[in-house]
Every structure is written in C-alpha cells, then in structure tokens.
Design a protein around this motif. Structure first.
Motif, short mmCIF file in Angstrom:
data_model
loop_
_atom_site.label_atom_id
_atom_site.label_comp_id
_atom_site.label_asym_id
_atom_site.label_seq_id
_atom_site.Cartn_x
_atom_site.Cartn_y
_atom_site.Cartn_z
N GLY A 1 -96.43 44.92 -34.55
CA GLY A 1 -95.54 44.04 -34.16
C GLY A 1 -94.73 43.87 -33.05
N GLY A 2 -95.19 44.86 -32.09
CA GLY A 2 -94.48 44.53 -30.79
C GLY A 2 -95.62 44.66 -29.91
N MET A 3 -95.21 44.55 -28.40
CA MET A 3 -96.15 44.77 -27.31
C MET A 3 -96.43 45.85 -26.83
SD MET A 3 -97.06 41.47 -27.13
CE MET A 3 -97.64 41.37 -25.47
N GLY A 4 -97.66 46.03 -26.32
CA GLY A 4 -98.04 47.45 -25.86
C GLY A 4 -98.64 47.22 -24.40
N TYR A 5 -98.66 48.43 -23.80
CA TYR A 5 -99.12 48.48 -22.40
C TYR A 5 -100.41 49.45 -22.48
CZ TYR A 5 -99.34 49.43 -17.47
OH TYR A 5 -99.91 49.64 -16.09
N PHE A 6 -101.33 48.75 -21.98
CA PHE A 6 -102.57 49.69 -21.80
C PHE A 6 -103.41 49.63 -20.17
CE2 PHE A 6 -102.45 47.56 -25.72
CZ PHE A 6 -102.94 48.65 -26.85
N THR B 1 -106.21 53.96 -22.19
CA THR B 1 -105.14 54.63 -22.68
C THR B 1 -104.00 53.61 -23.02
OG1 THR B 1 -105.74 56.52 -21.17
CG2 THR B 1 -103.50 56.28 -21.94
N GLY B 2 -103.18 54.02 -24.02
CA GLY B 2 -102.15 53.24 -24.34
C GLY B 2 -100.61 54.01 -23.95
N ARG C 1 -92.74 47.76 -25.84
CA ARG C 1 -91.30 48.24 -26.39
C ARG C 1 -91.71 49.55 -27.34
NH1 ARG C 1 -90.87 42.69 -27.79
NH2 ARG C 1 -91.47 43.08 -29.90
N GLN C 2 -93.24 49.58 -27.90
CA GLN C 2 -93.63 50.79 -28.47
C GLN C 2 -95.03 51.37 -28.05
OE1 GLN C 2 -93.93 49.54 -32.68
NE2 GLN C 2 -92.28 48.08 -32.36
N VAL C 3 -95.26 52.54 -28.39
CA VAL C 3 -96.51 53.21 -27.95
C VAL C 3 -97.70 52.22 -28.45
CG1 VAL C 3 -96.59 54.51 -29.87
CG2 VAL C 3 -97.52 55.40 -27.87
N ALA C 4 -98.61 52.18 -27.78
CA ALA C 4 -99.77 51.68 -28.23
C ALA C 4 -100.90 52.81 -28.67
CB ALA C 4 -100.57 50.96 -26.91
N SER C 5 -101.06 52.86 -30.01
CA SER C 5 -101.72 53.91 -30.38
C SER C 5 -103.01 53.68 -31.34
CB SER C 5 -100.73 54.69 -31.42
OG SER C 5 -100.32 53.87 -32.40
N ASP C 6 -103.97 54.64 -31.71
CA ASP C 6 -105.07 54.71 -32.13
C ASP C 6 -106.13 53.76 -31.55
OD1 ASP C 6 -103.95 56.12 -34.48
OD2 ASP C 6 -103.21 54.36 -35.37
N VAL C 7 -106.04 53.95 -30.22
CA VAL C 7 -107.03 53.13 -29.26
C VAL C 7 -108.62 53.62 -29.85
CG1 VAL C 7 -105.35 52.94 -27.58
CG2 VAL C 7 -107.12 54.79 -27.23
N GLY C 8 -108.74 54.44 -30.52
CA GLY C 8 -110.25 54.80 -31.02
C GLY C 8 -110.92 53.62 -31.59
N ARG C 9 -110.14 52.75 -32.27
CA ARG C 9 -110.66 51.69 -32.99
C ARG C 9 -111.60 50.90 -32.00
NH1 ARG C 9 -105.42 50.39 -32.25
NH2 ARG C 9 -104.65 48.41 -31.92
N PHE C 10 -111.16 50.90 -30.57
CA PHE C 10 -112.19 50.16 -29.55
C PHE C 10 -113.39 50.80 -29.09
CE2 PHE C 10 -107.37 49.00 -29.38
CZ PHE C 10 -107.47 47.60 -29.78
#
Length: 248
Positions: free
Chosen positions: A123-128, A199-200, A219-228
């Motif tokens: 629901g937020g924006m993440g930085y990768f 990396t997120g 605003r939040q951590v970008a997590s579970d990047v393993g799905r990519f």
C-alpha cells in the motif's frame, strides 16, 4: 565443488600387475608369449595415460574462454534491466552514478547501480536498487573462486539464507536469497562472472537527496523481493547479451 578429473593408470600407480608365465610350463614352442604380451600391454597403457595427460593439460592450459564478452555500454543503461523495472512497476528509474569501469591486463571490471521508486506491495511506495557487476578474467579461470563464493553474501561474508541452481545461464548459475529484502543471481560463463542483485530499502536507509529526487521516496520497507527471481534471470540474459560482441 567440482574437482579436477583424477588421472589414474600412470606408470607410478600402485596395484599394476605384469602378466608372467615364469611359474608355468612353456607353450608355443618354448616362447613365453604371455610375458611378451604383458610388457606390450603395460607400454600401451603408459602411452594411453601419457596421451590423456597431454590432452588434459592442453584443455586446461591458457587463458579462460571469454565467449566474446567485451565491456561496452553500462549494463544499467537503456532497457537492459527492463524485465525487473517493469515487474517492480517502477515509477521513477535513475542511475545512481555513472558506471565505474576498469580495464586491466588480467581483469576487466564494470559496476553500476540503478535506483527504482515503485509500489512496495503493502500500500505504500518502496525504494529498490539494482546492482550489476561484471568481471572478465583474461588470464586465470575464475571457476574455483566462483564456486567457493556461491553461497556467501559478498557484502558481509556471511552464509546466504538459501541458494538454488539456475539452468540455462552460462556454465553455472546460482540464485541466492540474502534476506527478505535482497535477492542475487550469479553467473559464470568461461572467464566471465556476472552478478545481479535486487535490494529493497526502507526510508531510513535512503539519503535525503535521493528521496527528494524520487518525489518523496519510500515510506515502508520493500520486502519479499524473492518473488522477482524469474525477472532477475530475464534481466541477466540482457546484461550478458549486451556485453557479448561478435567474434572476428
């Protein structure tokens, strides 16, 4: 780890037996043909062994095959990493800095980083960040080092969370989960070693300048990047193709 082939059957190898009829009655008119055959067999085996040594040495001597790779444009430029940025649903994409490259007598290297502002899936924006490294070993085969480091996080030298072999990329390829926020793909192809890391980050890991450049930042951590992982593989194919030149 794949080990070098073990050569056996050499002239110093134990357990070899020369056939002899010293304790038997002479046959074939008193000629000890079995003894003659035994020596011939040893000579033949030695010749085959020596030929195997020469063939093995010829295969392993000399510089590693670079398969036509030659450092060129930044692997972070253009649409090279589009499989990842598209999957991330990127809003903003920018190179962190110009690609850093070094050409040496034994090793050519290039490094680049792409920053991505995208929805974090919560629901937020993440930085990768997408990190790309390429090492072209022109004198020595990097296979042993590649296999030794395949299960280690190069950033802090700790064991990775999980590692999986990936088929269809170079000679060997590993997908590694470093953490929920970091996934890495490493490929060995002859003397070339490619690494692609996604990396997120959460907002407190990003500088104010970067946040401003990315319209407010995450605003939040970008997590579970393993799905990519599948997109990492597609992007890696582009990276490898982009640095491969037609042989003359």
């Amino acid at each position: 780890m794949i080990s070098e082939p073990e050569l056996t059957g050499g002239p110093d190898a134990g357990g070899a037996e020369v056939i002899s009829d010293a304790d038997r009655k002479p046959r074939w008119g008193g000629m000890r043909r079995p003894w003659v055959w035994g020596v011939g067999g040893v000579v033949l085996a030695s010749a085959v062994w020596a030929g195997g040594v020469r063939a093995w040495a010829a295969h392993h001597d000399g510089p590693p095959d670079l398969h036509g790779y030659l450092l060129g444009d930044s692997p972070c430029a253009g649409t090279t990493l589009e499989p990842l940025t598209r999957a991330l649903r990127a809003v903003d994409v920018a190179a962190v800095s110009p690609a850093a490259a070094r050409l040496g007598p034994a090793l050519d290297q290039i490094r680049c980083t792409l920053s991505v502002n995208a929805p974090d899936g919560e629901g937020g924006m993440g930085y990768f960040q997408i990190f790309v490294t390429i090492d072209l070993h022109k004198r020595t085969d990097p296979r042993a080092e590649f296999e030794d480091q395949a299960r280690v996080d190069s950033a802090d030298l700790t064991p990775v969370k999980s590692v999986r072999r990936v088929a269809g990329l170079g000679d060997e390829a590993f997908a590694q989960t470093l953490s929920r926020q970091s996934e890495e793909l490493k490929v060995l192809h002859g003397g070339a070693v490619f690494t692609l890391t996604l990396t997120g980050y959460s907002g407190d890991h990003v500088s104010e300048d970067t946040l401003g450049a990315l319209h407010g930042g995450p605003r939040q951590v970008a997590s579970d990047v393993g799905r990519f992982e599948s997109e990492l593989v597609d992007a890696m194919r582009n990276v490898m193709k982009g640095q491969q030149k037609t042989r003359r």
